[in-house]
Design an enzyme around this catalytic site. Sequence first.
Site, PDB file in Angstrom:
ATOM      1  N   TYR A 184       3.787   4.037  -0.793  1.00 13.14           N
ATOM      2  CA  TYR A 184       2.519   4.546  -0.256  1.00 13.14           C
ATOM      3  C   TYR A 184       2.362   4.223   1.238  1.00 13.14           C
ATOM      4  O   TYR A 184       1.464   4.765   1.885  1.00 13.14           O
ATOM      5  CB  TYR A 184       1.318   3.961  -1.010  1.00 13.14           C
ATOM      6  CG  TYR A 184       1.237   4.272  -2.482  1.00 13.14           C
ATOM      7  CD1 TYR A 184       2.063   5.225  -3.086  1.00 13.14           C
ATOM      8  CD2 TYR A 184       0.332   3.600  -3.299  1.00 13.14           C
ATOM      9  CE1 TYR A 184       1.987   5.479  -4.446  1.00 13.14           C
ATOM     10  CE2 TYR A 184       0.242   3.856  -4.654  1.00 13.14           C
ATOM     11  CZ  TYR A 184       1.074   4.790  -5.225  1.00 13.14           C
ATOM     12  OH  TYR A 184       0.981   5.028  -6.572  1.00 13.14           O
ATOM     13  N   HIS A 199       8.639   1.968  -9.972  1.00 10.05           N
ATOM     14  CA  HIS A 199       7.807   3.146  -9.692  1.00 10.05           C
ATOM     15  C   HIS A 199       8.167   4.343 -10.578  1.00 10.05           C
ATOM     16  O   HIS A 199       7.292   4.972 -11.187  1.00 10.05           O
ATOM     17  CB  HIS A 199       7.924   3.518  -8.206  1.00 10.05           C
ATOM     18  CG  HIS A 199       6.739   4.264  -7.696  1.00 10.05           C
ATOM     19  ND1 HIS A 199       6.317   4.194  -6.394  1.00 10.05           N
ATOM     20  CD2 HIS A 199       5.863   5.091  -8.307  1.00 10.05           C
ATOM     21  CE1 HIS A 199       5.243   4.948  -6.234  1.00 10.05           C
ATOM     22  NE2 HIS A 199       4.954   5.498  -7.378  1.00 10.05           N
TER      23      HIS A 199
END
Length: 284
Positions: free
Chosen positions: A54, A112
């Site tokens: 991110y 992830h």
Amino acid sequence: MNASSKYTLKNGVEIPCIGYGTAPLTTTIGSEMPKGIDHALKCGFRLIDTAWAYKNEDFLGAAIKNSGLKREQLFVSSKCSNRFRGYDRALMCFKESLSLLGLEYLDLYLIHWPAKDGPDEEWQAINSSTWRAFETLYKDGYVRAIGVSNFWPRHLVPLMESAEIQPMVLQLEYHPGYTQPEPVRFAKEHGLIVEGWSPFGTGQLLNNETLKSIGEKYGKTPAQVILNWSIKNGVIPLPKSNNPERIAQNLNVFDFELSDKDMAVIDSMEYFGGSGWTPDTITW
Ligand code: A2P
């Protein structure tokens, strides 16, 4: 349940029943920093979900530091990027995240996305090798809990078979119209707590007429209906917003109870929007 309610993970660590998502608000990775974090912390969000990918961990770390909250009041979660799969690289990714966040430990660390599965078993070995790094971090006290994100049962089974320490959390996309019943059932059967990202279907559900009319009965917005529904289904929602009013609204979801009938209507809504990302389709 209230905004401070928690679930207990299989290792005894407590996790808040709602969290603040910080994925970039456009779907292009790294394109926009969330600006709502200060407000989310002020409002009472205590679970903060981020990821190396991110590109906001430094920003979040500064906000956490400035919040005046004690470290133990917060539940900070990050994810090991797809670019850092495998033992050594996963440790490297973690070290970078921890340093960017300016923290000494994380409350939760997640893989992830699974390595893309295929005919040979290499993808399983890659996931297991990443997981061994997670076990090292856990044993060394750098993370209080470990888990996976976007894994389906076919990814979880081999990982769990080769694991010394079992995953404690599964995070996946979860919203009306996309409830991923198989992975959710599998996770619950194996004692994993489930977190749901993009509870509003990347915002596409917020103008839905069914959700609007259910909300009207309770004096709530579609967003609040969705969050209440997710919590009632035992899935920790991770709403994202940069808007102070909407951030506050997203925590004000505990003073009503959806009827069984309304739950059933939402449970059975058709798919009409979401990220479109799956372990088979992601390209990053
Ligand atoms: P904003 O930041 O302007 O509030 P998802 O979490 O499903 O990916 O959806 C994120 C989107 O939902 C963001 O565009 C966010 O916009 C919007 N959003 C978040 N909370 C609310 C809310 N309570 N009401 C309306 N829109 C919301």
